[in-house]
Design an enzyme around this catalytic site. Structure first.
Site, PDB file in Angstrom:
ATOM      1  N   ASN A 210       0.851  -1.194   0.000  1.00 19.07           N
ATOM      2  CA  ASN A 210       0.000   0.000   0.000  1.00 19.07           C
ATOM      3  C   ASN A 210       0.885   1.242   0.000  1.00 19.07           C
ATOM      4  O   ASN A 210       2.110   1.137   0.020  1.00 19.07           O
ATOM      5  CB  ASN A 210      -0.978  -0.030   1.182  1.00 19.07           C
ATOM      6  CG  ASN A 210      -0.257  -0.028   2.514  1.00 19.07           C
ATOM      7  OD1 ASN A 210       0.470   0.906   2.826  1.00 19.07           O
ATOM      8  ND2 ASN A 210      -0.443  -1.081   3.291  1.00 19.07           N
ATOM      9  N   ASP A 278      -4.469  -5.967   5.174  1.00 23.08           N
ATOM     10  CA  ASP A 278      -5.526  -6.785   5.778  1.00 23.08           C
ATOM     11  C   ASP A 278      -5.430  -8.243   5.333  1.00 23.08           C
ATOM     12  O   ASP A 278      -5.827  -9.138   6.061  1.00 23.08           O
ATOM     13  CB  ASP A 278      -6.900  -6.209   5.400  1.00 23.08           C
ATOM     14  CG  ASP A 278      -7.157  -4.897   6.127  1.00 23.08           C
ATOM     15  OD1 ASP A 278      -6.762  -4.802   7.306  1.00 23.08           O
ATOM     16  OD2 ASP A 278      -7.720  -3.966   5.517  1.00 23.08           O
ATOM     17  N   PRO A 305      -3.350 -11.268  10.826  1.00 27.47           N
ATOM     18  CA  PRO A 305      -3.698 -11.031  12.233  1.00 27.47           C
ATOM     19  C   PRO A 305      -3.843  -9.533  12.481  1.00 27.47           C
ATOM     20  O   PRO A 305      -3.147  -8.729  11.856  1.00 27.47           O
ATOM     21  CB  PRO A 305      -2.491 -11.584  12.995  1.00 27.47           C
ATOM     22  CG  PRO A 305      -1.365 -11.573  12.009  1.00 27.47           C
ATOM     23  CD  PRO A 305      -1.991 -11.776  10.654  1.00 27.47           C
ATOM     24  N   ILE A 307      -2.909  -6.772  14.657  1.00 33.69           N
ATOM     25  CA  ILE A 307      -1.876  -6.577  15.678  1.00 33.69           C
ATOM     26  C   ILE A 307      -2.410  -5.703  16.811  1.00 33.69           C
ATOM     27  O   ILE A 307      -2.242  -6.010  18.000  1.00 33.69           O
ATOM     28  CB  ILE A 307      -0.615  -5.945  15.038  1.00 33.69           C
ATOM     29  CG1 ILE A 307      -0.133  -6.837  13.893  1.00 33.69           C
ATOM     30  CG2 ILE A 307       0.474  -5.742  16.081  1.00 33.69           C
ATOM     31  CD1 ILE A 307       0.916  -6.214  13.013  1.00 33.69           C
ATOM     32  N   PHE A 326      -4.498   3.821  14.820  1.00 31.45           N
ATOM     33  CA  PHE A 326      -4.756   4.858  13.817  1.00 31.45           C
ATOM     34  C   PHE A 326      -5.935   4.419  12.971  1.00 31.45           C
ATOM     35  O   PHE A 326      -6.134   3.228  12.754  1.00 31.45           O
ATOM     36  CB  PHE A 326      -3.522   5.067  12.922  1.00 31.45           C
ATOM     37  CG  PHE A 326      -2.606   6.119  13.465  1.00 31.45           C
ATOM     38  CD1 PHE A 326      -1.877   5.882  14.625  1.00 31.45           C
ATOM     39  CD2 PHE A 326      -2.476   7.345  12.844  1.00 31.45           C
ATOM     40  CE1 PHE A 326      -1.053   6.855  15.158  1.00 31.45           C
ATOM     41  CE2 PHE A 326      -1.646   8.329  13.363  1.00 31.45           C
ATOM     42  CZ  PHE A 326      -0.939   8.086  14.522  1.00 31.45           C
ATOM     43  N   LYS A 340     -14.166   2.064  15.705  1.00 34.00           N
ATOM     44  CA  LYS A 340     -12.908   1.309  15.786  1.00 34.00           C
ATOM     45  C   LYS A 340     -12.368   1.278  17.209  1.00 34.00           C
ATOM     46  O   LYS A 340     -11.824   0.280  17.664  1.00 34.00           O
ATOM     47  CB  LYS A 340     -11.895   1.971  14.838  1.00 34.00           C
ATOM     48  CG  LYS A 340     -10.775   1.071  14.431  1.00 34.00           C
ATOM     49  CD  LYS A 340     -10.099   1.553  13.161  1.00 34.00           C
ATOM     50  CE  LYS A 340     -10.940   1.240  11.933  1.00 34.00           C
ATOM     51  NZ  LYS A 340     -10.300   1.591  10.688  1.00 34.00           N
TER      52      LYS A 340
HETATM   53  O1  C5P Z   1      -6.894  -1.357   9.025  1.00 36.18           O
HETATM   54  P1  C5P Z   1      -7.634  -0.739  10.191  1.00 36.18           P
HETATM   55  O2  C5P Z   1      -8.409   0.475   9.817  1.00 36.18           O
HETATM   56  O3  C5P Z   1      -8.407  -1.749  10.974  1.00 36.18           O
HETATM   57  O4  C5P Z   1      -6.447  -0.219  11.138  1.00 36.18           O
HETATM   58  C1  C5P Z   1      -6.709   0.472  12.313  1.00 36.18           C
HETATM   59  C2  C5P Z   1      -5.570   0.311  13.268  1.00 36.18           C
HETATM   60  O5  C5P Z   1      -5.314  -1.075  13.456  1.00 36.18           O
HETATM   61  C3  C5P Z   1      -4.251   0.921  12.872  1.00 36.18           C
HETATM   62  O6  C5P Z   1      -3.697   1.446  14.044  1.00 36.18           O
HETATM   63  C4  C5P Z   1      -3.441  -0.237  12.374  1.00 36.18           C
HETATM   64  O7  C5P Z   1      -2.051  -0.043  12.606  1.00 36.18           O
HETATM   65  C5  C5P Z   1      -3.963  -1.361  13.206  1.00 36.18           C
HETATM   66  N1  C5P Z   1      -3.923  -2.648  12.534  1.00 36.18           N
HETATM   67  C6  C5P Z   1      -3.107  -3.652  13.025  1.00 36.18           C
HETATM   68  N2  C5P Z   1      -3.084  -4.866  12.402  1.00 36.18           N
HETATM   69  C7  C5P Z   1      -3.858  -5.111  11.326  1.00 36.18           C
HETATM   70  C8  C5P Z   1      -4.691  -4.097  10.816  1.00 36.18           C
HETATM   71  C9  C5P Z   1      -4.700  -2.872  11.434  1.00 36.18           C
HETATM   72  O8  C5P Z   1      -2.401  -3.424  14.004  1.00 36.18           O
HETATM   73  N3  C5P Z   1      -3.804  -6.293  10.760  1.00 36.18           N
END
Ligand code: C5P
Length: 408
Positions: A210, A278, A305, A307, A326, A340
């Site tokens: 990305n 994702d 996963p 995180i 974020f 979120k």
């Molecule tokens: O992708 P998403 O909008 O769900 O991401 C929101 C937050 O979750 C961000 O802080 C991103 O770093 C974290 N995240 C993560 N692991 C993922 C997807 C997102 O830690 N697989």
């Protein structure tokens, strides 16, 4: 003890040079010692004598530099200055500074100094908008310089637009911010930060990726270190260099990032700023995929996963006191961010609008909303390093009084 600081004020060659004389007066009123340096262009507009008289210090120019080298030690002064200001910073001066030229006293000082540098640009609005100037400003940002302005308004040539040097009062205010003694509320704390994109292999040479540059996460790491924290930065593939004083763990995939993050625990604060993919390719090929044969390959995806959620769900004692996520959204920014916050059981979500027209994703500037259970704070559009410092100050205050932000 005196709070007086030494400021080198480089005055460039523009009609705004006369307003730097007012800046000298304001800086002195704040108790600073101001050493003016006039470029040859500046001397077309104001005289060294007027700058020196207002500063109560000798004004340096190239004309004196050969003798001054031994007599006044202005290079030593550049090294020992607490701050260097370039006001007005002309397009030409920005271009020379961005390229590391040292063809006069002013640009030599900019290369020699270890002090923060604050540019106050002033030029014709078309020059400010020109791609070459945009590039130079971006480069100087990346090198750690600070900027104020230019402001909107009529410039000397009669044109309207962004190009007027910021008001001397505003510049003096920014100087106060830059020279404020750095408080270290995160001393003794461990802050864990993720940054950048992840790369999910399709085959040995191709990846799903990305547009994240990692700039925000790297700026957060630097800001956390400035506030006294021990910082671990788990970074996906970016072209950014290591942040001095920050422990870097470089990874490629989401699964590697997950592993590195859990290895780096325990931490007092976890800021998950990475744009984690994702999905990964479930049927990644061990050898390079070839064209022809049965047509294009069909990629089967598996979910990566989460995180952030995995950290937020850790049992008390293992879970960082503050878990920050974020939310990069392209619509309904605040509503999505609030959802979120709950879904991922984070303590704080920092939301921004990454619609392409904002230029935020991969760009130099950002506009943020800090959202907790009980509060929402808006940070207006500003360079990422500055936004990162504001975010860390805010998060540090939550860590000091965990009741006001943590639900974990
Ligand atoms: O992708 P998403 O909008 O769900 O991401 C929101 C937050 O979750 C961000 O802080 C991103 O770093 C974290 N995240 C993560 N692991 C993922 C997807 C997102 O830690 N697989």
């Amino acid at each position: 003890m005196t709070a007086e600081r030494h400021i080198l004020l480089i005055i460039g060659g523009g009609i705004a040079a006369y307003r730097s004389l007012e800046l000298i007066r304001l800086l002195r009123r704040d108790g600073h010692v101001v050493h003016p340096v006039l470029t040859s262009g500046a001397r077309q507009f104001i005289t060294p004598l007027s700058a020196a008289a207002l500063a109560g210090q000798k004004a340096f120019t190239d004309l004196f530099s050969l003798t001054d080298e031994t007599e006044m030690g202005h290079i030593r002064l550049a090294r020992q200055a607490d701050l260097v200001i370039v006001a007005p910073a002309t397009a030409n001066l920005l271009a020379r500074a961005a390229n590391g030229l040292a063809d006069d006293l002013a640009t030599t000082i900019l290369l020699v100094t270890a002090a923060p540098i604050l540019f106050a640009p002033a030029m014709n609005p078309r020059m400010w908008e020109h791609p070459a100037t945009r590039r130079n400003v971006a480069q100087l940002f990346a090198d750690g310089a600070h900027f104020i302005g230019p402001a909107e308004g009529e410039v000397a040539c009669g044109e309207q637009g962004e190009g007027r040097m910021s008001e001397p009062q505003a510049i003096a205010g920014r100087v106060r911010e830059l020279l404020a003694p750095v408080d270290q509320p995160l001393a003794g704390r461990h802050v864990l930060i993720t940054a950048g994109p992840t790369h999910e292999p399709i085959d040995p040479v191709r990846v799903l990726a990305n547009r994240s540059s990692g700039r925000m996460g790297f700026a957060l790491a630097e800001a956390a270190r400035e506030l006294g924290a021990r910082v671990t930065l788990v970074a996906g593939p970016t072209c950014l260099p290591d942040v001095p004083g920050v422990h870097a763990m470089r990874v490629q995939t989401a699964q590697e990032m997950m592993h590195a993050v859990h290895e780096a625990l325990p931490a007092d604060m976890a800021i998950l700023a990475a744009a984690v993919a994702d999905w990964r390719v479930k049927n990644a090929s061990a050898t390079k995929l070839k064209k022809g044969g049965n047509g294009p390959p069909v990629l089967e995806l598996a979910e990566n996963p989460d995180i952030l959620a995995s950290i937020a769900a850790l049992p008390e004692g293992r879970r960082p006191a503050l878990v920050v996520g974020f939310a990069a959204e392209t619509g309904d920014v605040l509503a999505n961010a609030r959802a979120k916050l709950k879904r991922k059981r984070a303590d704080v979500i920092i939301a921004n609008d990454v619609s392409p027209q904002t230029g935020i994703l991969g760009g130099e500037e950002t506009e943020l909303h800090i959202i907790t259970d009980s509060a929402e704070e808006h940070l207006p559009r500003q360079p990422k390093p500055r936004a990162a410092r504001a975010v860390l100050q805010y998060l540090a205050s939550l860590l000091v009084k965990p009741d006001s932000g943590s639900n974990g």
